[in-house]
Design a protein around this motif. Structure first.
Motif, mmCIF file in Angstrom:
data_model
loop_
_atom_site.group_PDB
_atom_site.id
_atom_site.type_symbol
_atom_site.label_atom_id
_atom_site.label_comp_id
_atom_site.label_asym_id
_atom_site.label_seq_id
_atom_site.Cartn_x
_atom_site.Cartn_y
_atom_site.Cartn_z
ATOM 1 N N GLY A 1 54.527 91.931 -29.200
ATOM 2 C CA GLY A 1 54.695 91.888 -30.729
ATOM 3 C C GLY A 1 54.607 90.632 -31.381
ATOM 4 O O GLY A 1 54.239 90.524 -32.444
ATOM 5 N N GLU A 2 54.898 89.561 -30.665
ATOM 6 C CA GLU A 2 55.102 88.076 -31.135
ATOM 7 C C GLU A 2 53.926 87.463 -30.957
ATOM 8 O O GLU A 2 53.675 86.411 -31.337
ATOM 9 N N PHE A 3 52.814 87.919 -30.180
ATOM 10 C CA PHE A 3 51.622 87.396 -29.771
ATOM 11 C C PHE A 3 50.552 87.681 -30.632
ATOM 12 O O PHE A 3 49.880 88.441 -30.500
ATOM 13 N N LYS A 4 50.302 86.798 -31.614
ATOM 14 C CA LYS A 4 49.226 86.992 -32.746
ATOM 15 C C LYS A 4 48.358 86.029 -32.822
ATOM 16 O O LYS A 4 48.702 84.758 -32.330
ATOM 17 N N THR A 5 47.148 85.984 -33.272
ATOM 18 C CA THR A 5 46.002 85.211 -33.346
ATOM 19 C C THR A 5 46.562 84.204 -34.608
ATOM 20 O O THR A 5 46.820 84.575 -35.439
ATOM 21 N N THR A 6 46.068 82.860 -34.531
ATOM 22 C CA THR A 6 46.091 82.061 -35.461
ATOM 23 C C THR A 6 44.892 81.523 -35.911
ATOM 24 O O THR A 6 43.829 81.605 -35.026
ATOM 25 N N ALA A 7 44.779 80.642 -36.886
ATOM 26 C CA ALA A 7 43.549 80.014 -37.311
ATOM 27 C C ALA A 7 43.040 79.013 -36.390
ATOM 28 O O ALA A 7 41.890 78.957 -35.964
ATOM 29 N N CYS A 8 44.005 78.320 -35.630
ATOM 30 C CA CYS A 8 43.625 77.350 -34.613
ATOM 31 C C CYS A 8 43.175 77.971 -33.277
ATOM 32 O O CYS A 8 42.072 77.697 -32.833
ATOM 33 N N GLY A 9 43.662 79.172 -33.068
ATOM 34 C CA GLY A 9 43.245 79.879 -31.931
ATOM 35 C C GLY A 9 41.713 80.539 -32.168
ATOM 36 O O GLY A 9 41.067 80.496 -31.284
ATOM 37 N N ARG A 10 41.552 80.783 -33.307
ATOM 38 C CA ARG A 10 40.172 81.448 -33.606
ATOM 39 C C ARG A 10 39.179 80.396 -33.772
ATOM 40 O O ARG A 10 37.999 80.483 -33.419
ATOM 41 N N CYS A 11 39.575 79.059 -34.234
ATOM 42 C CA CYS A 11 38.622 78.006 -34.055
ATOM 43 C C CYS A 11 38.313 77.444 -32.727
ATOM 44 O O CYS A 11 36.908 77.302 -32.474
#
Length: 305
Positions: free
Chosen positions: A161-171
């Motif tokens: 539930g708390e493991f979401k993607t971020t802008a840094c991860g997508r980069c």
């Protein structure tokens, strides 16, 4: 009036008995209170009904945990990592030994003067050092891509539930996609380059087979059939002797160095091809994960507004 009042009382008693029916979770909690009298009833929340392998206190069973963990495994990245490690190991190990055998064959049979093949020896030594660097780099890069595959797979499937993607991860995912594409194109060139020594050794081996067949048929003497290594450009034209003919060439083909170098170059070429396939699998997996993560990020932004 009295019978009517009695019937109403009986109905109220039946309703109260129906309301007092104890469910199985409540029985479990009551047994827990009886076993541990120091516990306080008001600390416990409503326990859901039993479903499958879920325990009475709402904790997932071992089977559900295993299925959830297996769902987060990036199988494509795992297969690509195993294939990449195998391909790079074959290419680096077999290529290193085959290059050493090639230098030995040239020094003994085609270029007896050290100054004639000095440049070739330096180039081969440099290539062997490059092989060490390639092996180390792809060992680390394969582990990083596998870890990135675990991250993106868990984020795509939203296993936590708390493991979401971020802008840094997508980069970071986009950077790995670009780097994997570049390495894939580079390894296509390595695969083509590794086929060159296989072609050269195959020509020498096929010439030796022709000499053997002529000796068996007694048609044409084998002394007239030669292989000139200077035609391939690996040694200069003034190298002595530069070529081998007839029985000398046949003796070269019968040496262990020629046999091992020829087959090791074939295995190294196959390893380079396996590495190309592994990088193609990496490309597909990383591109798909990046596209899904980018789509989910846009979807989350739209739901916020």
């Amino acid at each position: 009036m009295k019978p009517a009042m009695e019937t109403a009382a009986e109905e109220n008693a039946e309703q109260s008995q129906e309301k007092k029916v104890i469910t199985r979770p409540e029985m479990e909690i009551g047994r827990y209170h009886w076993m541990y009298r120091s516990s306080r009833p008001h600390r416990y929340h409503h326990v859901p009904a039993l479903r499958g392998n879920v325990s009475p206190l709402g904790i997932q069973g071992c089977f559900e945990c295993c299925i959830k963990c297996l769902g987060g495994v990036p199988y494509a990245s795992l297969v690509a990592t195993i294939l990449c490690f195998s391909g790079v190991a074959l290419f680096c190990g077999c290529g290193h030994v085959a290059l050493t055998g090639t230098v030995s064959i040239l020094e003994q049979h085609f270029s007896t003067t050290a100054s004639d093949h000095a440049l070739l020896s330096e180039v081969i030594q440099l290539m062997q050092y490059v092989i060490y660097g390639i092996a180390s780099f792809f060992f680390l890069y394969g582990i990083i891509l596998l870890a990135e595959g675990f991250y993106t797979t868990s984020a795509v499937k939203e296993l936590h539930g708390e493991f979401k993607t971020t802008a840094c991860g997508r980069c970071i995912s986009g950077m790995f996609v670009f780097l994997t594409y570049v390495l894939g194109v580079a390894w296509l060139g390595v695969f083509g380059f590794s086929a060159v020594p296989v072609f050269m050794f195959y020509n020498i081996w096929s010439t030796c087979e022709v000499i053997k067949s002529l000796q068996i048929n007694m048609t044409v003497p084998g002394d007239q059939i030669c292989v000139d290594i200077r035609q391939y450009g690996i040694i200069p034209w003034n190298a002595v002797p530069g070529k081998a003919c007839g029985p000398i060439l046949e003796n070269i083909c019968n040496t262990n160095e020629f046999y091992m170098s020829y087959h090791l170059f074939i295995v190294a070429c196959a390893g380079a091809g396996a590495t190309v396939i592994a990088l193609l699998i990496y490309m597909m997996a990383t591109t798909y994960n990046y596209a899904v993560l980018k789509f989910k990020s846009r979807e989350d932004c739209c739901t916020k507004f």
